[in-house]
Write an enzyme that holds these catalytic residues in place. Structure first.
Site, PDB file in Angstrom:
ATOM      1  N   ASP A 139       0.779  -1.231   0.000  1.00  0.00           N
ATOM      2  CA  ASP A 139       0.000   0.000   0.000  1.00  0.00           C
ATOM      3  C   ASP A 139       0.818   1.292   0.000  1.00  0.00           C
ATOM      4  O   ASP A 139       0.500   2.220  -0.722  1.00  0.00           O
ATOM      5  CB  ASP A 139      -0.986   0.007   1.173  1.00  0.00           C
ATOM      6  CG  ASP A 139      -2.003   1.136   1.081  1.00  0.00           C
ATOM      7  OD1 ASP A 139      -2.419   1.464  -0.041  1.00  0.00           O
ATOM      8  OD2 ASP A 139      -2.369   1.695   2.119  1.00  0.00           O
ATOM      9  N   CYS A 253     -22.142  -2.908  -0.917  1.00  0.00           N
ATOM     10  CA  CYS A 253     -21.925  -3.817  -2.049  1.00  0.00           C
ATOM     11  C   CYS A 253     -22.669  -5.139  -1.851  1.00  0.00           C
ATOM     12  O   CYS A 253     -22.440  -5.853  -0.865  1.00  0.00           O
ATOM     13  CB  CYS A 253     -20.429  -4.077  -2.207  1.00  0.00           C
ATOM     14  SG  CYS A 253     -20.047  -5.208  -3.566  1.00  0.00           S
TER      15      CYS A 253
END
Length: 386
Positions: A139, A253
Site C-alpha cells: 500500500d 456492495c
C-alpha cells in the site's frame, strides 16, 4: 530469470501453500505489463484534481502506473489478499450519535504491520527455492495494487473504485511480491457490477462523479484522514459521526453477502474501537492519543486531526453533555482543534451563550481561520459583533 515449466509449477505450488499458511485468503499472479490502461486513468484522476492534497500521487505517476518503472527487473507480480470482513454491518453505529464510527480496517492493528512481515516470509522462501530477487509492497509504495489484483484474477475494481471479490465482497487488504522469477499468470477477472449502483447511492457526500471515478476531495475517508486542514463546511453535517474513514460504499456492495467475517484474530476489531464514546475521545491529549492508538493506523494522523474529526461528530450528535469538554477545547493549543470546537459548540449551546463567547474570543484569537469560524457561526453576526 528463466524458469522451466516444471520448476515454475513447483514454485507456484509453494507460493499458494505458503500464502495460506501465512493467513492470506487469496493469491494470484500477473505480469508487469498487465495493466496498460491504468497509467492513463491515473493521469486523468490527477489532471482533474481528484487527488486533492495527496501530492505524492502526482509526484509518482510514472512509477505508480508502470511496475517496470518502479523496478525494471520484475518479471512476475504475485498479488495476495487478506479478508478483513466485519461480523456485523459497520453502518449500524451511525445511529448512535454519541459514539464514533471508525472504518473497519482501522479498528485494530495497522494492516501494513500485519501483512508486511508475512509477505517477507513468503518472499524469502521464493528466493530460497528459485533464487533471483524479490521486493515486497503493502500500500505505501507507488504500486497500483487494485488494477494488478484485477489483472491477476482476484476480483475487479467496482464502481466505488475498490476491489470486489466474488468470495470476499469488498473487504480485502492487498499486498504484492515483485519477483524476477517467471511464473504463469492467472486469468484476469471480469467486471460483475452489472447495472448495480448501490455503492454510488450510499455515498453521503456524492464523491463519485461517475461510476468507476472517485473525487477524493469529497470522500469522507480523505476528509478525515488525508486532509490536514479544517473539514470544509459543506461536508460537516454529512460526515455525521464518522471520525476516521467511511465504509458506506463498501458495506453497500451486494457481493458482501458471499463474504465471511475475518477469522484472523489479529484482524478482529478492538472492543474499544467498535463504538467509542465521543466524550472519551474528546479528552485525549497528545500523550493519551499516542498511547490509546499504539499499533493502530489512526495514530499516523496525529491527535489534532483526530480530535478535529471527533469535534465534527460531537457537533452533529445533539448531545448537550459534550458542551463542557468542547468549551475547554476552544482554548486548545492547536488552531485546527479550536476551529472545529467553535463549530461544534455553535451547534450545541444557546445562541446567546455562543455570541458572548465569540465576542470575547475574537479579541484574543490570533489565527485567521479560527476567527473566521467564530464569525461564520455567529447567529446574528452584525448585531452580535457590533
Amino acid at each position: 530469470m528463466r524458469t522451466s515449466i516444471s520448476d515454475a509449477s513447483k514454485l507456484r505450488a509453494l507460493i499458494d501453500r505458503e500464502a495460506r499458511r501465512a493467513g492470506f485468503d487469496a493469491v494470484a499472479v500477473t505480469t508487469p505489463d498487465a495493466i496498460p490502461l491504468a497509467p492513463g486513468r491515473l493521469a486523468e484522476f490527477v489532471a482533474d484534481g481528484f487527488h486533492g492534497s495527496m501530492d505524492w500521487i502526482a509526484e509518482t505517476l510514472e512509477r505508480r502506473g508502470e511496475p517496470t518503472a518502479l523496478w525494471p527487473q520484475v518479471r512476475s507480480i504475485i498479488v495476495l489478499a487478506m479478508n478483513y470482513g466485519p461480523d456485523h454491518d459497520p453502518r449500524a453505529v451511525q445511529a448512535k450519535r454519541e459514539r464514533g464510527a471508525i472504518s473497519v480496517y482501522a479498528q485494530n492493528r495497522d494492516y501494513h504491520d500485519v501483512m508486511k512481515g508475512r509477505l517477507k516470509e513468503i518472499a524469502g522462501k521464493i528466493v530460497a527455492r528459485a533464487g533471483g530477487d524479490v521486493k515486497v509492497f503493502v500500500d505505501t509504495a507507488p504500486v497500483m495494487e487494485k488494477p494488478l489484483a484485477e489483472a491477476a484474477g482476484l476480483g475487479w475494481q467496482g464502481k466505488h473504485t475498490n476491489l470486489v471479490s466474488r468470495e470476499h465482497g469488498s473487504w480485502l487488504f492487498l499486498g504484492t511480491i515483485f519477483t524476477t522469477a517467471e511464473l504463469v499468470p492467472d486469468t484476469a477477472e471480469d467486471d460483475h457490477c452489472g447495472s448495480c449502483h448501490a455503492c454510488l447511492d450510499a455515498c453521503p457526500t456524492d464523491a463519485f462523479p461517475a461510476p468507476y471515478r472517485l473525487d477524493a476531495r469529497r470522500c469522507i475517508s480523505y476528509l478525515t484522514i488525508e486532509n490536514k486542514g479544517p473539514i470544509p463546511h459543506e461536508f460537516r453535517e454529512k460526515i455525521g459521526n464518522r471520525i476516521y474513514g467511511c465504509d458506506d460504499c463498501l458495506a453497500a456492495c451486494p457481493w458482501n453477502k458471499f463474504a465471511q467475517a475475518a477469522s484472523e484474530a489479529k484482524l478482529a476489531a478492538r472492543d474499544d474501537l467498535r463504538e467509542p464514546p465521543l466524550a472519551d475521545l474528546l479528552q485525549l491529549d497528545d500523550a493519551a492519543f499516542r498511547s490509546f492508538f499504539t499499533g493502530s493506523p489512526i495514530k499516523r494522523i496525529g491527535r489534532d486531526r483526530f480530535v478535529r474529526n471527533v469535534l465534527i461528530a460531537a457537533g452533529n450528535s445533539g448531545d448537550l453533555s459534550l458542551a463542557g469538554t468542547i468549551r475547554t477545547l476552544i482554548g486548545d493549543a492547536s488552531p485546527l482543534v479550536r476551529g472545529a470546537a467553535v463549530w461544534a459548540l455553535s451547534r450545541l449551546v444557546p445562541d446567546s451563550e455562543f455570541a458572548e463567547r465569540a465576542i470575547a474570543a475574537l479579541k484574543t484569537e490570533s489565527d485567521e481561520a479560527v476567527k473566521n469560524e467564530w464569525l461564520l457561526a455567529l447567529p446574528n453576526p452584525i448585531e452580535s459583533h457590533a
